[in-house]
Design a protein around this motif. Structure first.
Motif, mmCIF file in Angstrom:
data_model
loop_
_atom_site.group_PDB
_atom_site.id
_atom_site.type_symbol
_atom_site.label_atom_id
_atom_site.label_comp_id
_atom_site.label_asym_id
_atom_site.label_seq_id
_atom_site.Cartn_x
_atom_site.Cartn_y
_atom_site.Cartn_z
ATOM 1 N N SER A 12 -10.848 42.486 16.818
ATOM 2 C CA SER A 12 -10.022 41.637 17.679
ATOM 3 C C SER A 12 -10.590 40.228 17.656
ATOM 4 O O SER A 12 -11.805 40.043 17.638
ATOM 5 C CB SER A 12 -10.014 42.172 19.111
ATOM 6 N N LYS A 65 -13.966 44.349 27.709
ATOM 7 C CA LYS A 65 -13.908 45.680 27.082
ATOM 8 C C LYS A 65 -12.717 46.466 27.613
ATOM 9 O O LYS A 65 -12.002 47.122 26.845
ATOM 10 C CB LYS A 65 -15.204 46.446 27.337
ATOM 11 N N ARG A 85 -5.169 47.703 23.200
ATOM 12 C CA ARG A 85 -5.099 48.504 21.962
ATOM 13 C C ARG A 85 -4.360 49.804 22.211
ATOM 14 O O ARG A 85 -3.630 50.266 21.346
ATOM 15 C CB ARG A 85 -6.502 48.794 21.425
ATOM 16 N N LEU A 94 -9.586 44.993 26.076
ATOM 17 C CA LEU A 94 -9.459 45.427 24.685
ATOM 18 C C LEU A 94 -8.934 46.855 24.602
ATOM 19 O O LEU A 94 -8.020 47.155 23.830
ATOM 20 C CB LEU A 94 -10.806 45.335 23.965
ATOM 21 N N HIS A 151 -5.155 41.195 18.190
ATOM 22 C CA HIS A 151 -5.664 42.483 17.727
ATOM 23 C C HIS A 151 -5.303 42.698 16.262
ATOM 24 O O HIS A 151 -4.147 42.631 15.882
ATOM 25 C CB HIS A 151 -5.090 43.611 18.585
ATOM 26 N N ILE A 201 -5.979 37.339 23.067
ATOM 27 C CA ILE A 201 -6.749 38.201 22.174
ATOM 28 C C ILE A 201 -5.784 38.674 21.096
ATOM 29 O O ILE A 201 -4.752 39.273 21.406
ATOM 30 C CB ILE A 201 -7.363 39.400 22.914
ATOM 31 N N LEU A 256 -17.950 39.705 21.055
ATOM 32 C CA LEU A 256 -17.675 39.980 22.460
ATOM 33 C C LEU A 256 -18.619 39.209 23.375
ATOM 34 O O LEU A 256 -18.201 38.640 24.386
ATOM 35 C CB LEU A 256 -17.785 41.487 22.716
#
Length: 79
Positions: free
Chosen positions: A33, A69, A76, A72, A28, A26, A10
């Motif tokens: 990730s 963050k 997700r 992500l 996943h 990104i 990250l």
């Protein structure tokens, strides 16, 4: 096929973004990730990050970390 640079780190991803490298996507995976960047990332730039020798604006770096963050978490959650 265009070259891509992939990292799961990250902090490295935030550093590359703040250094002007384009984040393509990104990916996943179940346990992590992958941050996929335009392949024009130089080894020198990545080495500067790992050697703690890169120069980016600290406030912008922190904002980029927070944004990654959030992205992500949101991506997700929608899977």
């Amino acid at each position: 096929m265009a070259k891509e640079y992939i990292t799961t780190d990250l902090g490295c991803a935030a550093f590359l973004i703040n250094s002007g490298v384009t984040l393509l996507r990104i990916d996943h995976l179940p346990a992590k990730s992958n941050f996929v960047f335009d392949g024009e990332v130089s080894t020198d730039m990545v080495n500067k990050y790992w050697a703690d020798d890169g120069l980016v604006n600290p406030r912008t770096f922190t904002i980029t970390l927070r944004d990654l963050k959030t992205r992500l978490h949101n991506e997700r959650g929608s899977m």
